[in-house]
Design a protein around this motif. Structure first.
Motif: not given
Length: 101
Positions: A2-7
């Protein structure tokens, strides 16, 4: 995966004990990188303000002393104490940074 929405970046200084710098060599290197990163941010901020000041001088012409005074003050505050090797010098030589409102 899953990719994070915000770094998110950890911008706080690392846990480093200046009394025992070699007690944790990883923390010492992280602290050194932190100081270098902060110094580069200060230098680039001064460059941006300098570029705005140049444009203000060009646009305002003969009235630049009055119209660009705020940028001159910002530039002087941004460059005070910035640069390599000025951290160990006494503040009388390069002056402490002022907190402006």
């Amino acid at each position: 995966m899953v990719r994070k929405a915000k770094v998110e970046f950890d911008e706080s200084p690392p846990d480093f004990d200046p009394n025992n710098p070699y007690g944790d060599p990883v923390a010492m290197l992280e602290y050194r990188e932190y100081l270098v990163r902060e110094k580069f941010i200060q230098i680039e901020t001064a460059k941006i303000i300098r570029e705005r000041l140049r444009w203000c001088y060009r646009i305002e012409g003969v009235n630049h002393l009055q119209k660009c005074r705020h940028l001159v003050q910002q530039y002087l505050d941004a460059t005070r104490g910035v640069g390599w090797g000025k951290d160990s010098r006494p503040h009388e030589l390069h002056g402490p940074k002022k907190d402006s409102d």
